[in-house]
Motif scaffolding. Structure first.
Motif, PDB file in Angstrom:
ATOM      1  N   LEU A 165       0.837  -1.202   0.000  1.00 44.22           N
ATOM      2  CA  LEU A 165       0.000   0.000   0.000  1.00 44.22           C
ATOM      3  C   LEU A 165       0.871   1.251   0.000  1.00 44.22           C
ATOM      4  O   LEU A 165       0.583   2.224  -0.714  1.00 44.22           O
ATOM      5  CB  LEU A 165      -0.919  -0.008   1.222  1.00 44.22           C
ATOM      6  CG  LEU A 165      -1.948   1.120   1.293  1.00 44.22           C
ATOM      7  CD1 LEU A 165      -2.919   1.034   0.127  1.00 44.22           C
ATOM      8  CD2 LEU A 165      -2.704   1.064   2.612  1.00 44.22           C
ATOM      9  N   GLY A 166       1.955   1.244   0.774  1.00 48.87           N
ATOM     10  CA  GLY A 166       2.880   2.374   0.769  1.00 48.87           C
ATOM     11  C   GLY A 166       3.579   2.526  -0.567  1.00 48.87           C
ATOM     12  O   GLY A 166       3.819   3.652  -1.027  1.00 48.87           O
ATOM     13  N   MET A 167       3.911   1.416  -1.232  1.00 46.86           N
ATOM     14  CA  MET A 167       4.522   1.473  -2.561  1.00 46.86           C
ATOM     15  C   MET A 167       3.570   2.082  -3.577  1.00 46.86           C
ATOM     16  O   MET A 167       3.967   2.892  -4.421  1.00 46.86           O
ATOM     17  CB  MET A 167       4.927   0.059  -2.996  1.00 46.86           C
ATOM     18  CG  MET A 167       5.922  -0.618  -2.079  1.00 46.86           C
ATOM     19  SD  MET A 167       6.223  -2.337  -2.560  1.00 46.86           S
ATOM     20  CE  MET A 167       7.224  -2.905  -1.194  1.00 46.86           C
ATOM     21  N   LEU A 168       2.313   1.689  -3.499  1.00 50.07           N
ATOM     22  CA  LEU A 168       1.302   2.221  -4.418  1.00 50.07           C
ATOM     23  C   LEU A 168       1.121   3.729  -4.227  1.00 50.07           C
ATOM     24  O   LEU A 168       1.066   4.502  -5.194  1.00 50.07           O
ATOM     25  CB  LEU A 168      -0.012   1.487  -4.188  1.00 50.07           C
ATOM     26  CG  LEU A 168      -1.145   1.759  -5.176  1.00 50.07           C
ATOM     27  CD1 LEU A 168      -0.852   1.086  -6.499  1.00 50.07           C
ATOM     28  CD2 LEU A 168      -2.471   1.258  -4.611  1.00 50.07           C
ATOM     29  N   LEU A 169       1.042   4.160  -2.977  1.00 57.61           N
ATOM     30  CA  LEU A 169       0.861   5.587  -2.697  1.00 57.61           C
ATOM     31  C   LEU A 169       2.096   6.394  -3.082  1.00 57.61           C
ATOM     32  O   LEU A 169       1.979   7.566  -3.472  1.00 57.61           O
ATOM     33  CB  LEU A 169       0.546   5.779  -1.210  1.00 57.61           C
ATOM     34  CG  LEU A 169      -0.811   5.228  -0.757  1.00 57.61           C
ATOM     35  CD1 LEU A 169      -0.960   5.361   0.752  1.00 57.61           C
ATOM     36  CD2 LEU A 169      -1.948   5.952  -1.465  1.00 57.61           C
ATOM     37  N   ALA A 170       3.285   5.796  -3.005  1.00 57.82           N
ATOM     38  CA  ALA A 170       4.501   6.497  -3.423  1.00 57.82           C
ATOM     39  C   ALA A 170       4.466   6.788  -4.916  1.00 57.82           C
ATOM     40  O   ALA A 170       4.777   7.905  -5.353  1.00 57.82           O
ATOM     41  CB  ALA A 170       5.731   5.668  -3.067  1.00 57.82           C
ATOM     42  N   GLY A 171       4.087   5.784  -5.721  1.00 53.81           N
ATOM     43  CA  GLY A 171       3.957   6.018  -7.157  1.00 53.81           C
ATOM     44  C   GLY A 171       2.870   7.019  -7.486  1.00 53.81           C
ATOM     45  O   GLY A 171       3.029   7.867  -8.380  1.00 53.81           O
ATOM     46  N   PHE A 172       1.762   6.954  -6.765  1.00 57.32           N
ATOM     47  CA  PHE A 172       0.670   7.900  -6.967  1.00 57.32           C
ATOM     48  C   PHE A 172       1.120   9.326  -6.646  1.00 57.32           C
ATOM     49  O   PHE A 172       0.755  10.292  -7.352  1.00 57.32           O
ATOM     50  CB  PHE A 172      -0.508   7.498  -6.079  1.00 57.32           C
ATOM     51  CG  PHE A 172      -1.708   8.399  -6.184  1.00 57.32           C
ATOM     52  CD1 PHE A 172      -2.539   8.356  -7.283  1.00 57.32           C
ATOM     53  CD2 PHE A 172      -1.994   9.298  -5.168  1.00 57.32           C
ATOM     54  CE1 PHE A 172      -3.642   9.198  -7.380  1.00 57.32           C
ATOM     55  CE2 PHE A 172      -3.090  10.133  -5.244  1.00 57.32           C
ATOM     56  CZ  PHE A 172      -3.922  10.076  -6.351  1.00 57.32           C
ATOM     57  N   THR A 173       1.933   9.481  -5.602  1.00 59.83           N
ATOM     58  CA  THR A 173       2.445  10.806  -5.228  1.00 59.83           C
ATOM     59  C   THR A 173       3.381  11.355  -6.306  1.00 59.83           C
ATOM     60  O   THR A 173       3.314  12.544  -6.659  1.00 59.83           O
ATOM     61  CB  THR A 173       3.182  10.716  -3.877  1.00 59.83           C
ATOM     62  OG1 THR A 173       2.288  10.183  -2.894  1.00 59.83           O
ATOM     63  CG2 THR A 173       3.660  12.090  -3.436  1.00 59.83           C
ATOM     64  N   ILE A 174       4.254  10.491  -6.835  1.00 59.32           N
ATOM     65  CA  ILE A 174       5.166  10.937  -7.894  1.00 59.32           C
ATOM     66  C   ILE A 174       4.389  11.446  -9.097  1.00 59.32           C
ATOM     67  O   ILE A 174       4.722  12.488  -9.680  1.00 59.32           O
ATOM     68  CB  ILE A 174       6.095   9.771  -8.300  1.00 59.32           C
ATOM     69  CG1 ILE A 174       7.090   9.481  -7.175  1.00 59.32           C
ATOM     70  CG2 ILE A 174       6.859  10.100  -9.587  1.00 59.32           C
ATOM     71  CD1 ILE A 174       7.940   8.254  -7.425  1.00 59.32           C
ATOM     72  N   ARG A 175       3.338  10.731  -9.486  1.00 55.84           N
ATOM     73  CA  ARG A 175       2.565  11.116 -10.666  1.00 55.84           C
ATOM     74  C   ARG A 175       1.849  12.451 -10.472  1.00 55.84           C
ATOM     75  O   ARG A 175       1.745  13.259 -11.407  1.00 55.84           O
ATOM     76  CB  ARG A 175       1.542  10.025 -10.994  1.00 55.84           C
ATOM     77  CG  ARG A 175       0.569  10.390 -12.113  1.00 55.84           C
ATOM     78  CD  ARG A 175       1.318  10.653 -13.408  1.00 55.84           C
ATOM     79  NE  ARG A 175       0.453  11.137 -14.457  1.00 55.84           N
ATOM     80  CZ  ARG A 175      -0.120  10.359 -15.370  1.00 55.84           C
ATOM     81  NH1 ARG A 175       0.086   9.050 -15.340  1.00 55.84           N
ATOM     82  NH2 ARG A 175      -0.886  10.865 -16.298  1.00 55.84           N
TER      83      ARG A 175
END
Length: 509
Positions: free
Chosen positions: A120-130
């Motif tokens: 879940l943290g990995m997913l949110l990290a990519g979402f934040t970058i985008r």
């Protein structure tokens, strides 16, 4: 006589005095060793701040310099690719951001709440970058790179599924396991197709494609949660953790096969019957090739070779990844996954003792690809492109399909020897979604961009539903399993041999 007796007494006393002396010497030497070790530790602590630095500070500087030298070497070889805006630079940013996001979620623990899955943290990290323009303008990943990395991640998932399937567990609970593996997945796929057709205005073929994206349960969430319950003795008398671990792998296979079938139907200009026949052809080819390759890796490399476990792990990984990417390249989209699953399952039946070591190597490989997979999925979702109406319809479709899945799972378990509370627990444990959705959701979008740009709107909605499914069900599913398990399931003293075997298989998930 007196002198003789006194001499004997002295001789009898001498061994005891010698023994006591040896004991005292050993105690003294142990004390000196402890003092020496303590002195060394104090010296190491004191020298951490000396110049030149020692200890942990020295290791940190060494690793940093090694990374810098590696970066300079890559810059000299491939130029702009490693600079901001380059493809390799973007890939590194996504990997480390997702890795740190997962670590943060592992560190942050709420005392009463079970640990959340790091994905879940990995997913949110990519979402934040985008969605942070300052960062995203320097992060560019080619579509071909993204597709290859996701397919490789899917291959590793299937390898772990094939290696983790226990034939004895499947034979022992074959009826219940088959119902749990295929029933909820197929029913959720059909219900998602129905709801998306009337709520999201999807064509039927797109509805079924979306349904099979949603139909897979996530072993990355279910398996660690089940192992935690199993280690504490919950539910092992009736084999509930074993059942869910084994069925989660087969559930993924059913979802991936169905998705590949409808992906070929959606993006093919032929008739429905010809597309179904081509999908059956892919399945037949995949099973046959998987059997042949499985027989090969059972005997090659042979047991007398050095570093046998490493050789076998490398051979399985390289052959399976080549099979999946090769089948994608020649148009056999449904065959590569079946080749991987069948080959790894057949190999595991023969290897026995070496299987656990091979699984550890595959698990370490997954630890590299997991941040890339979920980080790349997060970067596919842009807040600007999401409409409030689209989000509402996506959540409504997801919620209704998930409700049907829960009811279907409970009903299918009614014919097994479980108590009412245990059936409720199994039904609620079967909702987490993450890994397969992260692979299949973007795949439809990439295919639409290449083959049919006019269908990109549908594929974006599929991607949005997949993202929301991970975001909503992964943490909530992990919390439900962690909270309800100790309250609902009966507790036993020790695990049986069947559960121990599966625990060793999935210990490094």
């Amino acid at each position: 006589m007196n002198n003789t007796e006194s001499d004997k007494e002295e001789d009898n006393l001498q061994p005891s005095s010698t023994t006591s002396q040896v004991f005292n010497d050993s105690v003294r030497s142990q004390e000196e060793t402890k003092e020496t070790e303590e002195t060394k530790q104090q010296v190491n602590r004191s020298t951490d701040s000396y110049c030149p630095p020692q200890g942990s500070l020295n290791r940190t500087i060494t690793d940093g310099v090694a990374l810098l030298v590696l970066w300079v070497l890559l810059w000299s070889l491939i130029g702009q690719e490693v600079l901001p805006g380059g493809n390799l630079f973007g890939l590194v940013v996504i990997f480390y951001s997702a890795f740190l996001g997962g670590k943060v979620l592992e560190v942050v623990r709420i005392p009463v709440v079970p640990p959340l899955p790091p994905l879940l943290g990995m997913l949110l990290a990519g979402f934040t970058i985008r969605n942070v323009p300052i960062i995203y303008e320097f992060v560019h990943i080619p579509t071909t790179w993204s597709s290859a990395l996701r397919n490789t991640a899917l291959t590793i998932i299937l390898i772990r599924a094939g290696l983790g399937l226990d034939p004895q567990a499947l034979k022992h609970m074959k009826g219940v396991c088959l119902r749990l593996s295929f029933g909820p997945c197929l029913i959720e796929a059909c219900s998602a197709a129905f709801f998306s057709h009337f709520i999201m205005n999807f064509p039927w073929q797109w509805g079924f494609l979306l349904g099979f994206v949603l139909g897979a349960v996530s072993p990355a969430v279910v398996v660690p949660s089940m192992l935690l319950l199993q280690e504490n003795g919950y539910g092992i008398e009736k084999g509930i953790p074993t059942l869910l671990v084994a069925a989660s792998s087969m559930d993924d296979v059913a979802a991936i096969t169905g998705f590949n079938t409808f992906l070929s139907i959606v993006f093919s200009s032929g008739s429905v019957m010809s597309n179904v026949l081509s999908s059956l052809r892919d399945v037949l080819i995949g099973v046959l090739v998987g059997i042949v390759m499985g027989i090969f890796v059972q005997y090659f490399p042979s047991g007398d070779q050095e570093k046998l476990i490493q050789r076998r792990a490398f051979l399985v990984l390289s052959m399976c990844i080549s099979a999946v990417l090769g089948c994608q390249h020649i148009g056999l989209h449904g065959a590569g996954g079946l080749v991987t699953l069948v080959m790894s399952f057949m190999a595991a039946k023969k290897w026995a003792k070496e299987k656990v070591g091979i699984q550890k190597i595959v698990a370490n490989t997954w630890n590299v690809f997991q941040p890339l997979l979920f980080g790349l999925v997060g970067t596919e979702v842009s807040v600007e492109s999401l409409e409030s109406k689209a989000i509402g319809t996506c959540i409504a479709t997801l919620g209704l399909a998930l409700s049907v899945r829960i009811l279907a799972t409970f009903t299918l378990m009614s014919y097994a020897n479980f108590r009412f509370k245990e059936k409720v627990f199994i039904a609620l444990s079967w909702i987490p979604k993450a890994t397969v959705q992260a692979v299949l959701g973007p795949l439809a979008l990439e295919t639409a961009r290449v083959m049919a740009p006019h269908l990109e709107g549908y594929s974006k909605d599929v991607m949005t539903v997949a993202f929301l499914a991970i975001l909503i069900t992964a943490p909530n599913g992990a919390l439900l399993i962690g909270i309800l398990g100790p309250k609902i399931l009966q507790r036993a003293d020790m695990t049986g041999p069947l559960e121990v075997a599966i625990t060793s298989d999935f210990q490094h998930n």
